[in-house]
Scaffold this active site. Structure first.
Site, short mmCIF file in Angstrom:
data_model
loop_
_atom_site.label_atom_id
_atom_site.label_comp_id
_atom_site.label_asym_id
_atom_site.label_seq_id
_atom_site.Cartn_x
_atom_site.Cartn_y
_atom_site.Cartn_z
N LYS A 219 -13.31 -2.08 32.27
CA LYS A 219 -13.83 -0.78 31.65
C LYS A 219 -12.70 -0.20 31.89
CE LYS A 219 -18.34 -1.51 32.12
NZ LYS A 219 -19.51 -1.55 32.67
N ARG A 263 -20.48 -9.78 35.97
CA ARG A 263 -20.02 -9.62 35.05
C ARG A 263 -18.75 -9.65 34.48
NH1 ARG A 263 -20.17 -6.91 30.63
NH2 ARG A 263 -21.24 -7.59 28.35
N1 PMM Z 1 -21.61 -3.08 30.92
C1 PMM Z 1 -21.13 -3.80 29.09
C2 PMM Z 1 -22.29 -4.76 29.10
N2 PMM Z 1 -23.72 -5.24 29.18
N3 PMM Z 1 -24.51 -5.05 31.10
C3 PMM Z 1 -24.48 -5.01 32.36
N4 PMM Z 1 -26.02 -5.46 33.31
N5 PMM Z 1 -23.91 -4.09 32.99
C4 PMM Z 1 -23.01 -3.50 32.03
O1 PMM Z 1 -21.85 -2.56 33.27
C5 PMM Z 1 -22.12 -4.01 30.87
C6 PMM Z 1 -23.60 -4.70 30.49
C7 PMM Z 1 -20.28 -2.84 28.36
O2 PMM Z 1 -18.97 -3.34 28.16
P1 PMM Z 1 -18.40 -5.01 27.40
O3 PMM Z 1 -18.55 -4.12 26.11
O4 PMM Z 1 -17.39 -5.19 27.84
O5 PMM Z 1 -19.79 -5.95 27.39
#
Ligand code: PMM
Length: 284
Positions: A219, A263
């Site tokens: 992030k 994640r």
């Molecule tokens: N961040 C992203 C997408 N999905 N789901 C959860 N539960 N928590 C998060 O912080 C989150 C998510 C955005 O990040 P990406 O674009 O790298 O998927």
């Protein structure tokens, strides 16, 4: 005891590998946009130690436009079905009840909803009825507006209180308490200072009484942390793929205090970090 339910956190956090089947996600947009590329990448992540693959078909990058439900379904369903058929545990990253329902029918056992049930009034009923694990994240609005909503007097107290409301709404809708995982939502309507406050104030989220997901991977606040001077007054943010060591450091630090899952995009780095934590704990 199932390692994918919220009820019994695994001895070590589950590693959730991210597969965004999108052209525009901030960290891996376009890389896995075709079904075949997404499936191959997911299987690679499993080989590197992912316990769960989180499949998303709508970018949540700040400023991103929404996609139509049919587009989202066409992106995620073939990937979910192929992975589930291959015996992989699959999570679907969606705010839409219809997408959650079809993904569960295709084999997903976890619904990861960045809106915590706020984006779609049918979501909580859907996941309660499906009896799957539900990840409810703290959220204040869709990508187009979310950074305008990053205003807090006391970020930790306000975010924890708002997440407690989502917890209560999920339980009232019939989500099994043992299936509920909470996520403070790093980067969603939060600037870098808010994100660090949330991480430093993690106790307040533990006090909500449910297992937690740490989702910091690649992030922007890590890009700021690792930025280098550029030009007369400027800073050059560390690009997303250069943020994996910092991500793994946070995985290790937070694994030590107990988490449901992490994640991440770079599964190997975090799996290695978690192996270090497990070895240290075993020797303690
Ligand atoms: N961040 C992203 C997408 N999905 N789901 C959860 N539960 N928590 C998060 O912080 C989150 C998510 C955005 O990040 P990406 O674009 O790298 O998927």
């Amino acid at each position: 005891m199932s390692a994918v339910t919220g009820q019994h956190p695994a001895a070590r956090p589950l590693v959730m590998g991210v597969v965004n089947v999108t052209p525009d996600s901030f960290s891996d947009g376009g890389l896995w946009a075709s079904t075949d590329a997404a499936i191959a990448h997911a299987l690679d992540l499993v080989a590197q130690g992912a316990d769960v693959i989180d499949v998303g078909g709508e970018s949540t990058r700040p400023g991103a436009a929404r996609v139509e439900v049919d587009t989202e379904l066409a992106r995620v369903l073939p990937v979910v079905a192929a992975l589930a058929d291959a015996g992989v545990r699959v999570s679907v990253d969606t705010t839409r009840a219809a997408v959650a329902a079809e993904a569960v029918a295709a084999g997903a056992t976890i619904v990861n909803d960045v809106s915590g049930g706020l984006a779609d009034p049918g979501m909580l009923r859907e996941v309660a009825g499906a009896r799957v694990t539900y990840i409810a994240m703290h959220w204040r609005g869709h990508s187009r507006t979310m950074q305008d909503l990053a205003r807090y007097d006391d970020p930790v107290a306000e975010i924890a209180a708002e997440l407690a409301q989502r917890r209560d709404a999920a339980l009232t809708a019939g989500v099994d308490p043992g299936h509920l995982v909470l996520d403070p939502g790093i980067g969603f309507s939060k600037d870098a200072t808010h994100n660090w406050a949330v991480l430093a104030g993690w106790d307040a989220f533990e006090a909500l009484g449910h297992p937690l997901l740490l989702a910091v991977s690649r992030k922007r606040f890590l890009g700021h942390l690792l930025a280098r001077p550029a030009g007369p007054n400027g800073l050059e943010l560390r690009p997303p793929a250069g943020r994996d060591t910092a991500t793994a450091a946070l995985s290790a630090l937070f694994a030590r205090r107990g988490l449901w899952g992490v994640r991440v995009h770079d599964v190997r780095a975090t799996a290695d970090a978690l192996a270090v934590v497990a070895a240290l704990e075993a020797a303690t």
